[in-house]
Design an enzyme around this catalytic site. Structure first.
Site, short mmCIF file in Angstrom:
data_model
loop_
_atom_site.label_atom_id
_atom_site.label_comp_id
_atom_site.label_asym_id
_atom_site.label_seq_id
_atom_site.Cartn_x
_atom_site.Cartn_y
_atom_site.Cartn_z
NE ARG A 7 6.29 -0.56 4.40
CZ ARG A 7 5.47 0.35 4.90
NH1 ARG A 7 5.47 0.59 6.20
NH2 ARG A 7 4.64 1.00 4.12
CB SER B 100 -0.81 11.34 6.73
OG SER B 100 -0.88 10.00 6.34
CG ASP C 141 -3.10 3.44 4.87
OD1 ASP C 141 -2.37 2.66 4.22
OD2 ASP C 141 -2.72 4.56 5.24
C1 S3P Z 1 1.15 7.70 3.75
C2 S3P Z 1 1.00 7.24 2.47
C3 S3P Z 1 0.56 5.89 2.14
C4 S3P Z 1 -0.11 5.21 3.31
C5 S3P Z 1 0.66 5.39 4.59
C6 S3P Z 1 0.81 6.87 4.91
C7 S3P Z 1 1.63 9.07 3.97
O1 S3P Z 1 1.68 5.12 1.77
O2 S3P Z 1 -0.30 3.85 3.06
O3 S3P Z 1 -0.01 4.75 5.66
O4 S3P Z 1 1.49 9.59 5.10
O5 S3P Z 1 2.11 9.67 3.01
P1 S3P Z 1 2.26 5.10 0.27
O6 S3P Z 1 2.69 6.47 -0.08
O7 S3P Z 1 3.41 4.15 0.30
O8 S3P Z 1 1.12 4.61 -0.58
#
Ligand code: S3P
Length: 424
Positions: free
Chosen positions: A120, A21, A312
């Protein structure tokens, strides 16, 4: 691929790879900032490489030297109309966050990813961005990729998010930073706050009050030196392995411990894991060393505002629950259905094949332990976190486990099997 199986006593030290992230966001902020940004300990996973590729197509100069990235940013105005489709691969974060950036840029662009991205939901970002004035279209009226964006001037909004999603929040923050006026976003539960932290790190302003986050429009940024801490979501596979594989002791170095991401630590503690945190530092993003040792775990209930803090990690938590005494209930986790795969279906289906006592619920799953796991043929279904969870599960099986499509693990942890070998 025949997975390593029937192993106990996992021992050794793992240097956790960079956070996915944070790596994505560092490329994005470096690309919209003025001047030079360097990123150290960047995650060279497929997802983050997709982000680099998209920004290069948007005219940004990005140099790669292993885990060190240099970006020569020219500010928001430095982004140019791409001549080609922006291909986002398997990456939801790239696809959704880039939409917030492109919504405010006065040119046309098209986003498209792999087959999983094509399933998605993108309307969670498209609808509020349209409210801000962006012209965005896509398959099924903007629900799915390919997405086409005609960006331009944006107006600020006050948006109450209907889902707990850091990707939606971050896309709207990127749009809000370019809009006229102040954009206010209300979260239903706190989600990862790396974007908010990075706005400030790159010299901008972002205010959180309770569950609302606000950003003024027309903000500009300056290049920075960024160090990416280790990804707790990658560390989680070895934390779980250490906790459930008899005789194990694993040391995980440089784990990111941002409180919006550390739900897995709370869960391990509540399940009765033997874990120690040390070398704690909180220079921007919190980090530390974790030592995990085998111990008998117990089942617990996981739900509510804890879910976004470990979303996750649910596949690997489900595996841990198969080795815990008693029942583990995971609820309030419908978001699992719209990840790289429907993770309620893939976790339950694949763990059942290995002999787990696990059932799906509409918002999660119920796991009863402790069960011995057996061998068999399983699939990642192209989902990196399902693949890694199954590789840890295989260590507990006396008989061989064959994993279909292990390659997808490179999305977030290209050296996963090398690190696993170091512990065996
Ligand atoms: C992420 C947010 C999460 C996570 C993804 C990474 C991010 O998703 O599941 O692996 O980097 O902002 P969501 O915002 O859809 O919950």
């Amino acid at each position: 691929m025949r997975l390593p199986h029937n192993h106990s006593h996992l021992r050794g030290v793992i240097h956790v790879p960079g956070d996915k992230s944070i790596s994505h966001r560092a490329i994005m902020f470096g690309s919209i900032a003025q001047g030079k940004t360097t990123i150290r300990h960047f995650l060279r996973g497929q997802d983050c490489l997709s982000t680099i590729d998209c920004f290069r197509k948007l005219g940004v100069h990005i140099e790669e030297d292993g885990q060190q990235i240099t970006i020569l940013g020219k500010g928001w105005e430095g982004l140019e109309e791409p001549k080609d489709i922006l291909y986002t691969g398997n990456s939801g974060t790239t696809t959704r966050l880039i939409m917030g950036i492109l919504a405010g840029r006065p040119f046309h662009s098209v986003l498209m990813g792999d087959e999983s991205i094509g399933r998605r939901p993108m309307d969670r970002v498209v609808l509020p961005l349209r409210e801000m004035g962006a012209s965005i279209s896509g398959r099924e009226n903007g629900k799915f990729t390919p997405i086409s964006i005609n960006g331009g001037s944006l107006r600020s909004i006050h948006y109450k998010m209907p889902v707990a999603s850091a990707q939606v929040k971050s896309a709207l923050l990127f749009a809000g930073l370019q809009a006229e006026g102040t954009t206010v976003i209300e979260e239903m539960a706190p989600t990862r706050d790396h974007t908010e932290k990075m706005i400030k790190e790159f010299g901008g302003e972002c205010i959180r009050e309770g569950m609302t986050i606000s950003v003024k429009g027309s903000q500009s940024f300056e290049g920075r030196d960024i160090y990416v801490p280790g990804d707790i979501s990658s560390a989680a596979f070895f934390l779980a392995a250490g906790a459930i594989i008899p005789g194990s002791e694993i040391i995980l170095k440089n784990v990111g411990l941002n409180p919006t991401r550390s739900g897995i630590i709370d869960v391990l503690k509540e399940m009765g894991a033997d874990l120690e945190l040390s070398d704690l530092s909180s220079n921007g993003e919190e980090t530390g060393t974790i030592v995990i040792r085998y111990s008998q775990l117990k089942g617990i209930e996981i739900g509510g505002s804890l879910i976004p803090r470990l979303i996750d990690e649910i596949p690997i938590i489900a595996l841990m629950a198969t080795q815990a005494e008693g029942e583990t209930v995971i609820k309030d986790a419908e978001e699992l259905k719209v990840k790289e795969t429907n993770r309620i279906d893939t976790v339950v289906g694949e763990l059942k094949k290995l002999g787990a006592d696990i059932e799906s619920r509409k918002d999660g799953m119920v796991i009863r332990g402790k069960t011995a796991l057996k061998g068999g043929k399983v699939s990642s279904f192209g989902d990196h976190r399902i693949g890694m969870m199954l590789a840890i599960a295989a260590l507990l099986s006396k008989d061989p486990v064959d994993l279909d499509n292990p390659e997808c693990i490179s999305v977030s942890y290209p050296n996963f099997f090398d690190d696993l070998q170091k512990l065996i």
